[in-house]
Enzyme design. Sequence first.
Site, PDB file in Angstrom:
ATOM      1  N   SER A  59      53.744 -17.991  13.510  1.00  0.00           N
ATOM      2  CA  SER A  59      53.998 -16.583  13.827  1.00  0.00           C
ATOM      3  C   SER A  59      52.788 -16.010  14.567  1.00  0.00           C
ATOM      4  O   SER A  59      51.702 -16.617  14.554  1.00  0.00           O
ATOM      5  CB  SER A  59      54.205 -15.823  12.511  1.00  0.00           C
ATOM      6  N   TYR A 116      52.734 -12.404   4.290  1.00  0.00           N
ATOM      7  CA  TYR A 116      53.306 -13.180   5.405  1.00  0.00           C
ATOM      8  C   TYR A 116      52.181 -13.761   6.272  1.00  0.00           C
ATOM      9  O   TYR A 116      52.206 -14.940   6.636  1.00  0.00           O
ATOM     10  CB  TYR A 116      54.207 -12.257   6.222  1.00  0.00           C
TER      11      TYR A 116
HETATM   12  N1  LIG Z   1      62.434 -13.245  14.137  1.00  0.00           N
HETATM   13  C1  LIG Z   1      61.210 -13.228  14.665  1.00  0.00           C
HETATM   14  O1  LIG Z   1      60.907 -12.436  15.584  1.00  0.00           O
HETATM   15  C2  LIG Z   1      60.156 -14.214  14.174  1.00  0.00           C
HETATM   16  C3  LIG Z   1      58.875 -14.149  14.724  1.00  0.00           C
HETATM   17  C4  LIG Z   1      57.912 -15.070  14.299  1.00  0.00           C
HETATM   18  C5  LIG Z   1      58.230 -16.044  13.373  1.00  0.00           C
HETATM   19  N2  LIG Z   1      59.473 -16.086  12.838  1.00  0.00           N
HETATM   20  C6  LIG Z   1      59.751 -17.151  11.882  1.00  0.00           C
HETATM   21  O2  LIG Z   1      60.841 -17.924  12.356  1.00  0.00           O
HETATM   22  C7  LIG Z   1      61.605 -18.423  11.264  1.00  0.00           C
HETATM   23  C8  LIG Z   1      63.057 -17.991  11.400  1.00  0.00           C
HETATM   24  O3  LIG Z   1      63.079 -16.591  11.545  1.00  0.00           O
HETATM   25  P1  LIG Z   1      64.443 -15.742  11.647  1.00  0.00           P
HETATM   26  O4  LIG Z   1      64.098 -14.444  12.246  1.00  0.00           O
HETATM   27  O5  LIG Z   1      65.523 -16.580  12.241  1.00  0.00           O
HETATM   28  O6  LIG Z   1      64.673 -15.489  10.081  1.00  0.00           O
HETATM   29  P2  LIG Z   1      66.014 -15.280   9.252  1.00  0.00           P
HETATM   30  O7  LIG Z   1      65.652 -14.471   8.050  1.00  0.00           O
HETATM   31  O8  LIG Z   1      67.120 -14.797  10.119  1.00  0.00           O
HETATM   32  O9  LIG Z   1      66.343 -16.772   8.801  1.00  0.00           O
HETATM   33  C9  LIG Z   1      65.514 -17.438   7.885  1.00  0.00           C
HETATM   34  C10 LIG Z   1      66.289 -18.565   7.279  1.00  0.00           C
HETATM   35  O10 LIG Z   1      65.497 -19.159   6.234  1.00  0.00           O
HETATM   36  C11 LIG Z   1      66.346 -19.403   5.122  1.00  0.00           C
HETATM   37  N3  LIG Z   1      65.570 -19.422   3.879  1.00  0.00           N
HETATM   38  C12 LIG Z   1      64.836 -18.422   3.337  1.00  0.00           C
HETATM   39  N4  LIG Z   1      64.317 -18.823   2.162  1.00  0.00           N
HETATM   40  C13 LIG Z   1      64.729 -20.113   1.969  1.00  0.00           C
HETATM   41  C14 LIG Z   1      64.532 -21.075   0.948  1.00  0.00           C
HETATM   42  N5  LIG Z   1      63.793 -20.800  -0.137  1.00  0.00           N
HETATM   43  N6  LIG Z   1      65.098 -22.294   1.091  1.00  0.00           N
HETATM   44  C15 LIG Z   1      65.840 -22.600   2.174  1.00  0.00           C
HETATM   45  N7  LIG Z   1      66.081 -21.720   3.167  1.00  0.00           N
HETATM   46  C16 LIG Z   1      65.526 -20.496   3.059  1.00  0.00           C
HETATM   47  C17 LIG Z   1      67.333 -18.251   5.143  1.00  0.00           C
HETATM   48  O11 LIG Z   1      68.481 -18.561   4.389  1.00  0.00           O
HETATM   49  C18 LIG Z   1      67.604 -18.130   6.633  1.00  0.00           C
HETATM   50  O12 LIG Z   1      68.617 -19.042   7.011  1.00  0.00           O
HETATM   51  C19 LIG Z   1      60.911 -17.887   9.994  1.00  0.00           C
HETATM   52  O13 LIG Z   1      60.005 -18.847   9.505  1.00  0.00           O
HETATM   53  C20 LIG Z   1      60.171 -16.669  10.510  1.00  0.00           C
HETATM   54  O14 LIG Z   1      59.050 -16.343   9.708  1.00  0.00           O
HETATM   55  C21 LIG Z   1      60.449 -15.187  13.218  1.00  0.00           C
END
Ligand SMILES: NC(=O)c1ccc[n+]([C@@H]2O[C@H](COP(=O)([O-])OP(=O)(O)OC[C@H]3O[C@@H](n4cnc5c(N)ncnc54)[C@H](O)[C@@H]3O)[C@@H](O)[C@H]2O)c1
Length: 262
Positions: free
Chosen positions: A145, A158
Site C-alpha cells: 500500500s 493498517y
Molecule cells: N482499494 C484500494 O485503493 C487499495 C489501495 C492499496 C492497497 N489495497 C490493498 O489491496 C488489497 C485488496 O483491496 P480491495 O480494495 O480489493 O479490498 P476489498 O475489501 O474489496 O477486498 C478484500 C478481500 O479480502 C478478503 N479478506 C479479508 N479478510 C480475510 C481473511 N481473514 N481471510 C481471507 N480473506 C479475507 C475479503 O473477503 C475480500 O475479498 C488489500 O490488501 C488492500 O489493503 C487496496
Amino acid sequence: MQLFNLKDKRALVTGATHGLGMAMAEGLAEAGAELVINGTHQGRLQEALIHYHNKGYKASGYLFDITDEHAAEKNIQQIVNNEGDIHILVNNAGIIKREPALDMSVNDFRKVVDVDLVGAFVMSKYVAKHMVARKGGGKIINICSMMSELGRNTVSAYASAKGGLKMLTRNLATEWAKYNIQVNGIGPGYFATSQTDPIRVDGNPFNEFIINRTPAGRWGDPSDLAGTAVFLASAASDFVNGQIVYVDGGILATIGKPSNEE
Ligand SMILES: NC(=O)c1ccc[n+]([C@@H]2O[C@H](COP(=O)([O-])OP(=O)(O)OC[C@H]3O[C@@H](n4cnc5c(N)ncnc54)[C@H](O)[C@@H]3O)[C@@H](O)[C@H]2O)c1
C-alpha cells in the site's frame, strides 16, 4: 510473449472474489494461468467463480480464513491434491479499520495486523513448503500500500501492517531465493473500487485531494494492476526479488502541490 506467458501455471489469489484481487486474477488468467481463488463468504465465492467461468478462465474456489493457520494449511494441501501445484501466490486479502490512534482498541489494531501481515505470512509459509518440496521455484506477490511508505491520520494499524508486509517481502525474498522463489510486492495507490464509490464524487474534499496529490491526475482503475501482477508472476521477473512495485500514478515520486497550482 513467452517471457510473460503463464500457461501451465496455477495462481492462488487470496480475497479474489471482487475488487483489486479479482482484477489481478483476471490479468493472470489472461496471461494463461489457471486460477484458484480464496474467499470468506460462500455466496461471493460462487458469484466470483461464475464470473471467471463466464470469461472462459479455469478457476476453482476455496473458502477459508487466512488467519486460521490450521484451515489455511489444510486448504493449501487440498488445493495441491485436487488442482495440482501452486506456482504463484498473491497475498491480496486485507482489511482496513480507520480510527484515530487515541481511540483505537488494541483488539482492532491486532485484527488488522493479523489479517494484513500475519495472514500473508501463514499463506506464504504453507504455499512455500510445497514450492520447496516440488523444487520448481515459485512466485509470491504481497499486496502492500501507499501506507507501506507513508503515514496518514486514522490508519495506524493498517500502516503498521502494510509497512511490516514490505519488510516480510524483503525477508522472505532473502530466505527463499535459494529455492528459486521470488517474493515481491505491489503497492497500489488510490483505486476506484466499490469501497471508494461514495467518496469519488465532484466536490468531495478527499476526492479532490487524491486527484491533486496524484501526478497522473486520476484514481487508478483496478485493471491498472494487471500488468505488474503478470510481470511479477512470470519468468520476466526471475531476477527481481524483494522489490515493491508501486502502481500509484506517481504519488510516491512527489511531495505534492498546492491545490491552486495547475
Ligand atoms: N482499494 C484500494 O485503493 C487499495 C489501495 C492499496 C492497497 N489495497 C490493498 O489491496 C488489497 C485488496 O483491496 P480491495 O480494495 O480489493 O479490498 P476489498 O475489501 O474489496 O477486498 C478484500 C478481500 O479480502 C478478503 N479478506 C479479508 N479478510 C480475510 C481473511 N481473514 N481471510 C481471507 N480473506 C479475507 C475479503 O473477503 C475480500 O475479498 C488489500 O490488501 C488492500 O489493503 C487496496
